[in-house]
Design a protein around this motif. Structure first.
Motif, PDB file in Angstrom:
ATOM      1  N   PHE A 138       3.911  -1.643  -0.251  1.00 12.24           N
ATOM      2  CA  PHE A 138       3.197  -0.585  -0.964  1.00 12.24           C
ATOM      3  C   PHE A 138       2.960   0.626  -0.068  1.00 12.24           C
ATOM      4  O   PHE A 138       3.025   1.768  -0.528  1.00 12.24           O
ATOM      5  N   PHE A 166       4.915   3.942  -0.052  1.00 14.75           N
ATOM      6  CA  PHE A 166       4.778   5.022  -1.024  1.00 14.75           C
ATOM      7  C   PHE A 166       3.848   6.118  -0.515  1.00 14.75           C
ATOM      8  O   PHE A 166       3.722   7.157  -1.138  1.00 14.75           O
ATOM      9  N   ILE A 167       3.164   5.874   0.607  1.00 13.92           N
ATOM     10  CA  ILE A 167       2.326   6.921   1.199  1.00 13.92           C
ATOM     11  C   ILE A 167       3.268   7.895   1.907  1.00 13.92           C
ATOM     12  O   ILE A 167       4.049   7.482   2.769  1.00 13.92           O
ATOM     13  N   PRO A 168       3.231   9.175   1.527  1.00 16.23           N
ATOM     14  CA  PRO A 168       4.248  10.117   2.028  1.00 16.23           C
ATOM     15  C   PRO A 168       4.429  10.103   3.546  1.00 16.23           C
ATOM     16  O   PRO A 168       5.558  10.073   4.025  1.00 16.23           O
TER      17      PRO A 168
END
Lengths: 394, 394
Positions: free
Chosen positions: B124, B127-129
């Motif tokens: 997950f 998905f943090i830029p």
């Protein structure tokens, strides 16, 4: 310390927002965990473990490496990995066989030379665009498998058994990946591309109407939507590439014309460039006074609303994947509005000529004329979008 | 059969051309082959082989997977791989220790749960830029190492030795990669970004001058260069990202402001959008007759040539990474030319008013006015490029 706490909290809030905005992303994390847990069963339960031998780690590796966010991505990597492992392994075995015949002295030489040549050639082949797009990942795996098998062959005697085991474990990993990826909340690259095009077209329609509205009646509508369209090429290309690997799903067949979406996307981008220039002129320093603007206000806004209607009908057409029955009528309406704008611009010249302070008025109309001309140019480009969508729908 | 032969020949010619156009690409293939051959020495020469044990395959794997076209790419992957392997391995050992204490029944449960949770969370986090940009590859390796070590821990008893061996072989692979990548014909992502910006700026200068020239004096200059600028965002972003990993090289320091290049690139793109709209208007159906064009011909061409001079001076400024001494003068010249164009447009209105067939002439000037206004708008955007380049040079 307080500052750090605030920062961590801010960061956590951002991360939480990512998950809430698109729960599929959180789901993706859970899916990867699930697939890995399934694979680990092969390790923890003794009967299964004995079945696949100590090479179960290749199954784990396969799952970690090929599990992608979209189904298309997983399939692309899965197929690439399977095919590249087979061909790389087979080729290495073949060369190993020849090297074996050439005697103890030449064996390392033959193996080394073949490794050097194949690795160089395969690496270079990645620069060929079609290979890059379709087999980039496969090339890595091909080189990897070839080197591993050709080198292990020199040490380990049971090469064939090893290759067989490795293939079977990779097959297990790939199968688990595909099953989890396709049957639990699948994310289809094709569906995402479809949605991206639709959303971008909606944004284009709204921002064109918003732009022109803001200029003429001073409303503060949101008109920045077109900016998303300007930079969407990279994501469209990658989604279309992955979509070609996907099987039929939902309303899409296996051979859905994904390439055509790229054409629609490119037509939309050309339209967005023009809206960008229009926006630049609207925000420029030299402005037309309100009383002069009024001459073209109503008709410009009519043109933009007609163009927006056409785009929204196109959204429907893409969404339902059918040719819209009323699109010809709407395009006709838009062109009538454009004609009206043309004649309004002509009439404008009459009012200039009749006015007393001739040259002042004319200079004042210059920005207005530019904006009206750009509005007309945008309409031309909207027609190009219509053409590309019709090709897609047919 | 003949057709196939022709096709194969054509394809071979294309591939050959790729190598001839950029010999660095062919060199890259050779470099990969060389690095792999060096690693294979660890396998083929017995003393070395005995030194690193049977885990030499991790060195091969490392070379195949982290060797990237640019130095920045190799360093990015190399550091990611090393750090991710260490942290993933250490964490797995830690959890393995706790699982060991919890008894035979709970051990697989603890291991399984930790695997599931960590894999999900790590996936997950992609998905943090910021994580995506800097550690995407590291996350894969982290999950991979963690799963392998935590599962092997359950079976193999000598976990620590294994982890140690694996780390040392990875270190060998990474070292060989870095050495070959940096010391044999290095391809620097930073240098490539620098060149890309310079070339794009040159293209912008030529195509703006070409565009305006084609319209006014009907010369057939090449004016399509700006199209490269329109779609260069993705490659600029990726090069800038890789460049931050690179050590000082050539004229660039370690903390060279690569982000600023992105700003220059974005300012250039905004300029290119406007040139695109200008080009659209130039190729539109409704045209101004030659005798009317003549009124603005000289001054428009002067503006475009001044703007082109400014851009070419900017090219020099970026190339030498110094603030140009004469740029203020050149921008001044450009703005004077723009002022002249403004007053020429005002004079145009006088000639319209004096002419007999008033309304016709006015309609005829409409496309010309639009084009002249867009030329002015392009100049405004050229000034924005100048600002961003000056920020870069300071």
């Amino acid at each position: 310390w307080q500052g750090l706490k605030v920062k961590v909290f801010e960061f956590a809030k951002k991360v939480w927002k990512i998950g809430v905005d698109d729960p599929r992303k959180a789901m993706h994390g859970i899916k990867v965990g699930l697939a890995l847990s399934l694979v680990s069963l092969f390790y923890y339960t003794r009967p299964l473990y004995d079945g696949v031998g100590g090479t179960a780690m290749w199954a784990i590796m396969t799952v970690v490496v090929i599990f992608d966010y979209s189904v298309g991505g997983s399939l692309y990597k899965g197929f690439n990995r399977t095919i590249a492992t087979s061909t790389g392994g087979a080729l290495a075995l073949g060369i190993h066989f020849f090297a074996d015949k050439s005697g103890k002295t030449f064996e390392p030489l033959v193996l080394g030379a073949s490794l050097f040549l194949l690795a160089s050639a395969a690496t270079f082949s990645r620069f060929i665009p079609i290979v890059k797009a379709r087999f980039d990942y496969g090339i890595t795996i091909f080189i990897l498998t070839f080197s591993l098998v050709s080198m292990s062959g020199y040490r380990v005697e049971k090469v064939v058994t090893m290759a067989q085991q490795r293939l079977s474990t990779i097959a297990i990993g790939v199968t688990i990946c595909f099953l989890v990826c396709i049957f639990i909340c699948p994310v289809w690259a094709g569906g995402d591309l479809h949605l991206l095009i639709i959303r971008n077209m909606e944004k284009l329609a709204d921002s064109f109407e918003g732009c022109v509205g803001n200029y003429f009646d001073g409303s503060e509508k949101n008109s920045a939507g077109y900016k998303c369209v300007l930079n969407s090429k990279a994501s469209e290309d990658s989604l279309a590439n992955l979509a070609t690997w996907e099987p039929a799903h939902g309303a899409f067949n296996f051979r859905h014309p994904w390439k055509q979406y790229l054409k629609v996307g490119s037509a939309m981008r050309y339209c967005a460039y023009c809206i960008e220039a229009l926006n630049g002129c609207i925000n420029s320093d030299i402005q037309t006074p309100e009383h002069t603007k009024k001459h073209l206000s109503a008709v410009c806004m009519k043109v933009s609303s007609e163009a927006s209607k056409v785009l929204k009908e196109m959204v429907n057409s893409v969404m339902t994947m059918t040719k819209s029955p009323c699109i010809d009528h709407l395009v006709g309406e838009m062109n009538i509005a454009v004609e009206e704008l043309h004649s309004a611009m002509r009439t404008l010249s009459d009012s200039i000529t009749r006015s007393s302070a001739v040259s002042v008025s004319f200079v004042e109309t210059l920005p207005l004329i530019t904006i009206a001309s750009l509005v007309i140019e945008v309409c031309t480009r909207v027609e190009a979008i219509v053409d590309s969508v019709e090709e897609l729908a047919s």
